[in-house]
Design an enzyme around this catalytic site. Structure first.
Site, PDB file in Angstrom:
ATOM      1  N   GLU A 250      82.996  79.031  51.265  1.00 25.77           N
ATOM      2  CA  GLU A 250      82.054  78.197  50.640  1.00 25.77           C
ATOM      3  C   GLU A 250      82.463  77.168  49.849  1.00 25.77           C
ATOM      4  OE1 GLU A 250      78.376  80.388  49.518  1.00 25.77           O
ATOM      5  OE2 GLU A 250      77.557  78.756  48.429  1.00 25.77           O
ATOM      6  N   ARG A 254      79.156  75.743  54.076  1.00 25.58           N
ATOM      7  CA  ARG A 254      78.620  76.984  54.035  1.00 25.58           C
ATOM      8  C   ARG A 254      77.211  77.098  53.040  1.00 25.58           C
ATOM      9  NH1 ARG A 254      81.559  82.832  53.914  1.00 25.58           N
ATOM     10  NH2 ARG A 254      79.766  84.250  53.833  1.00 25.58           N
ATOM     11  N   HIS A 265      65.838  82.306  44.282  1.00 28.17           N
ATOM     12  CA  HIS A 265      66.793  82.959  43.366  1.00 28.17           C
ATOM     13  C   HIS A 265      66.010  83.035  41.813  1.00 28.17           C
ATOM     14  CE1 HIS A 265      70.752  83.175  45.188  1.00 28.17           C
ATOM     15  NE2 HIS A 265      70.083  84.235  45.475  1.00 28.17           N
ATOM     16  N   HIS A 278      64.100  90.028  48.370  1.00 30.81           N
ATOM     17  CA  HIS A 278      64.747  89.090  48.257  1.00 30.81           C
ATOM     18  C   HIS A 278      64.344  87.969  49.573  1.00 30.81           C
ATOM     19  CE1 HIS A 278      68.364  86.206  48.530  1.00 30.81           C
ATOM     20  NE2 HIS A 278      68.374  86.538  49.663  1.00 30.81           N
TER      21      HIS A 278
HETATM   22  N1  LIG Z   1      77.635  89.745  51.261  1.00 35.39           N
HETATM   23  C1  LIG Z   1      76.640  88.938  51.830  1.00 35.39           C
HETATM   24  O1  LIG Z   1      76.733  87.795  52.386  1.00 35.39           O
HETATM   25  C2  LIG Z   1      75.033  89.168  51.491  1.00 35.39           C
HETATM   26  C3  LIG Z   1      74.051  88.401  52.155  1.00 35.39           C
HETATM   27  C4  LIG Z   1      72.922  88.814  52.018  1.00 35.39           C
HETATM   28  C5  LIG Z   1      72.648  89.796  50.848  1.00 35.39           C
HETATM   29  N2  LIG Z   1      73.482  90.522  50.350  1.00 35.39           N
HETATM   30  C6  LIG Z   1      73.337  91.726  49.619  1.00 35.39           C
HETATM   31  O2  LIG Z   1      72.547  92.725  50.209  1.00 35.39           O
HETATM   32  C7  LIG Z   1      71.737  93.268  49.427  1.00 35.39           C
HETATM   33  C8  LIG Z   1      70.352  93.612  50.062  1.00 35.39           C
HETATM   34  O3  LIG Z   1      70.448  94.271  51.303  1.00 35.39           O
HETATM   35  P1  LIG Z   1      69.251  94.757  51.960  1.00 35.39           P
HETATM   36  O4  LIG Z   1      68.129  94.050  52.120  1.00 35.39           O
HETATM   37  O5  LIG Z   1      69.848  95.461  53.314  1.00 35.39           O
HETATM   38  O6  LIG Z   1      68.841  95.969  50.889  1.00 35.39           O
HETATM   39  P2  LIG Z   1      69.316  97.515  50.715  1.00 35.39           P
HETATM   40  O7  LIG Z   1      70.779  97.775  50.952  1.00 35.39           O
HETATM   41  O8  LIG Z   1      68.961  98.081  49.105  1.00 35.39           O
HETATM   42  O9  LIG Z   1      68.462  98.438  51.858  1.00 35.39           O
HETATM   43  C9  LIG Z   1      66.875  98.334  51.656  1.00 35.39           C
HETATM   44  C10 LIG Z   1      66.549  99.824  51.770  1.00 35.39           C
HETATM   45  O10 LIG Z   1      66.436 100.199  53.052  1.00 35.39           O
HETATM   46  C11 LIG Z   1      67.053 101.397  52.994  1.00 35.39           C
HETATM   47  N3  LIG Z   1      67.610 101.614  54.591  1.00 35.39           N
HETATM   48  C12 LIG Z   1      68.965 100.810  55.098  1.00 35.39           C
HETATM   49  N4  LIG Z   1      68.889 101.168  56.142  1.00 35.39           N
HETATM   50  C13 LIG Z   1      67.629 101.995  56.715  1.00 35.39           C
HETATM   51  C14 LIG Z   1      67.300 102.325  57.977  1.00 35.39           C
HETATM   52  N5  LIG Z   1      67.995 102.017  59.081  1.00 35.39           N
HETATM   53  N6  LIG Z   1      66.272 103.031  57.874  1.00 35.39           N
HETATM   54  C15 LIG Z   1      65.536 103.123  56.663  1.00 35.39           C
HETATM   55  N7  LIG Z   1      65.805 102.834  55.739  1.00 35.39           N
HETATM   56  C16 LIG Z   1      66.993 102.224  55.560  1.00 35.39           C
HETATM   57  C17 LIG Z   1      67.959 101.482  52.022  1.00 35.39           C
HETATM   58  O11 LIG Z   1      68.561 102.830  51.611  1.00 35.39           O
HETATM   59  C18 LIG Z   1      67.259 100.665  50.985  1.00 35.39           C
HETATM   60  O12 LIG Z   1      66.389 101.439  50.097  1.00 35.39           O
HETATM   61  C19 LIG Z   1      71.519  92.685  48.045  1.00 35.39           C
HETATM   62  O13 LIG Z   1      72.376  93.287  47.156  1.00 35.39           O
HETATM   63  C20 LIG Z   1      72.408  91.185  48.330  1.00 35.39           C
HETATM   64  O14 LIG Z   1      72.905  90.593  47.368  1.00 35.39           O
HETATM   65  C21 LIG Z   1      75.064  90.186  50.676  1.00 35.39           C
HETATM   66 ZN   LIG Z   2      69.522  85.451  51.221  1.00 34.66          ZN
END
Ligand SMILES: NC(=O)c1ccc[n+]([C@@H]2O[C@H](COP(=O)([O-])OP(=O)(O)OC[C@H]3O[C@@H](n4cnc5c(N)ncnc54)[C@H](O)[C@@H]3O)[C@@H](O)[C@H]2O)c1
Ligand SMILES: [Zn+2]
Length: 386
Positions: A250, A254, A265, A278
């Site tokens: 980035e 990116r 945000h 989010h």
């Molecule tokens: N690294 C990156 O490039 C990047 C990009 C986007 C987001 N993120 C990060 O990702 C996080 C958000 O991720 P998210 O939206 O996956 O949230 P999360 O990981 O909290 O998952 C959301 C909920 O769904 C549940 N869950 C997961 N898989 C499931 C399934 N198959 N069936 C039922 N429940 C399930 C989880 O236990 C949780 O309660 C944030 O911390 C964000 O900063 C990182």
């Molecule tokens: Zn995002």
């Protein structure tokens, strides 16, 4: 960048998207029922027999058995490591608990860490893999739509600090990603829709044909139809892989992926991260960025209408909530870590599938919001009452 279609365990189509990063290139496998291929795939790659699976109790209850059985049947002895569920646990305490378990299990540098879960597990598991013994092999098994189309692709790993989100982390690429679209069937509907916001984002900024597809396939996507989700996840992975291949860390381009995220945000911060998921906040941010692009003449009103309509049809929010005042929004944007001299590098829309960067001051963003709200109040007021 290449995509290969082959047979997957359930006879459905499986796709492979390769992220091309020289020596750090890796495949993303996308299909229905493919979490059960993890054992044979790791065996093929000659992974050491002792490995760790990092997950949380919610995901473990649903999928750990299938993953561990596949691993055990192919001669692996997995150590299951659970961290508590929730963004509030994406912190140093959870990371430390993973290190403790890895050390207790006497895993060595040849070990593999499998991150099985949503973006929280992926980010923290990724950081654990990046740092334990200066780096062990990482395999991402993303189980949310957000994780499949975004978090598991591109190598960003992180934990949060009290002072802000994702302040501590590393770029660390996985060896392989297994995106099983069937597991999205158990996702809470709101989480699925939140992921669709990021999907719509890719279409708006990068791919007009994909936007057309989403307009027609949205109902099936909202129903978690595996075939439609497979297409969605593979297109998004291909688009993100292309952007990441161009700008891994980035330094410039990116940042196009931040479309909708500047305002998104700020809304998350101003609502203490507890009112919006989010993707929901990003949806509001995308509509904001679209209105702004229209107001400045970067895109035509018909483009803006199509974008707003698709976001609304996904039942995502489109408006900055009234209890956030324009000034607060501007100052929240001012503290965003991506700002320089009060101006943000803002991603604007030129047309569906085409975007551009503009430097815009927080104050100017606030002025637009004030103006739109005034226009809306005006048009909502009854007329001719004298
Ligand atoms: N690294 C990156 O490039 C990047 C990009 C986007 C987001 N993120 C990060 O990702 C996080 C958000 O991720 P998210 O939206 O996956 O949230 P999360 O990981 O909290 O998952 C959301 C909920 O769904 C549940 N869950 C997961 N898989 C499931 C399934 N198959 N069936 C039922 N429940 C399930 C989880 O236990 C949780 O309660 C944030 O911390 C964000 O900063 C990182
Ligand atoms: Zn995002």
């Amino acid at each position: 960048l290449e995509s290969v279609v082959s047979g997957s365990p359930r006879g459905t189509t499986e796709e492979v998207v390769r992220v091309e990063l020289g020596a750090r290139s890796y495949p993303i496998y996308i299909g229905a029922g493919i979490i059960e291929t993890i054992g044979p795939r790791l065996r093929e790659r000659g992974a050491a027999s002792r490995l760790a699976v990092v997950t949380n109790p919610t995901v473990a209850q649903l999928y750990a058995d299938r993953v561990c059985r596949s691993l055990e049947e192919t001669g692996f002895t997995p150590v299951l490591i659970e961290i508590p569920d929730g963004e509030e646990h994406k912190n140093l305490a959870s990371l430390a608990s993973i290190y403790d378990r890895l050390i207790a299990a006497q895993l060595d540098r040849g070990a593999t860490l499998v991150a099985l879960g949503g973006g929280v597990v992926g980010d923290i598991g990724g950081l654990a893999a990046a740092t334990f013994l200066r780096g062990v092999s990482l395999v991402q098994v993303p189980t949310t739509l957000v994780a499949q189309v975004d978090a598991s692709v591109g190598g960003k790993t992180a934990i949060n600090h009290q002072a802000g989100k994702n302040l501590i982390g590393a770029f660390y690429q996985p060896r392989m990603v297994l995106a099983d679209v069937e597991v999205l069937g158990s996702l809470p509907h709101r989480e699925l829709v939140s992921g669709l916001a990021e999907v719509i984002k890719y279409a708006i900024i990068l791919d007009a044909d994909f936007f057309d597809f989403l307009e027609s396939a949205l109902p099936q996507a909202l129903d978690a139809d595996p075939e439609v989700l497979r297409r969605i996840v593979s297109v998004c992975c291909r688009l993100k892989a292309a952007v990441v291949g161009e700008d891994e860390t980035e330094s410039g381009y990116r940042a196009v992926l931040n479309f909708g995220h500047t305002v998104g945000h700020a809304i998350e911060v101003l609502t203490d991260y507890n009112r919006y998921l989010h993707g929901e906040a990003v949806a509001v941010g995308m509509v904001f960025a679209t209105l702004l692009s229209e107001a400045r003449g970067y895109c035509d009103p018909a483009t803006g209408d199509r974008i707003r309509r698709l976001v609304e049809r996904a039942r995502l929010p489109v408006e900055v909530p009234r209890d956030i005042d324009a000034g607060a929004l501007a100052s929240a944007i001012g503290v965003d870590k991506k700002t320089r001299d009060g101006a943000v590098k803002f991603v604007c829309v030129e047309a569906i599938g085409r975007s551009r960067f503009e430097r815009i001051e927080g104050r100017a963003l606030a002025a637009y919001l004030t103006m739109w709200r005034a226009q809306e109040t005006e048009s909502a007021e009854p007329r001719g009452t004298e």
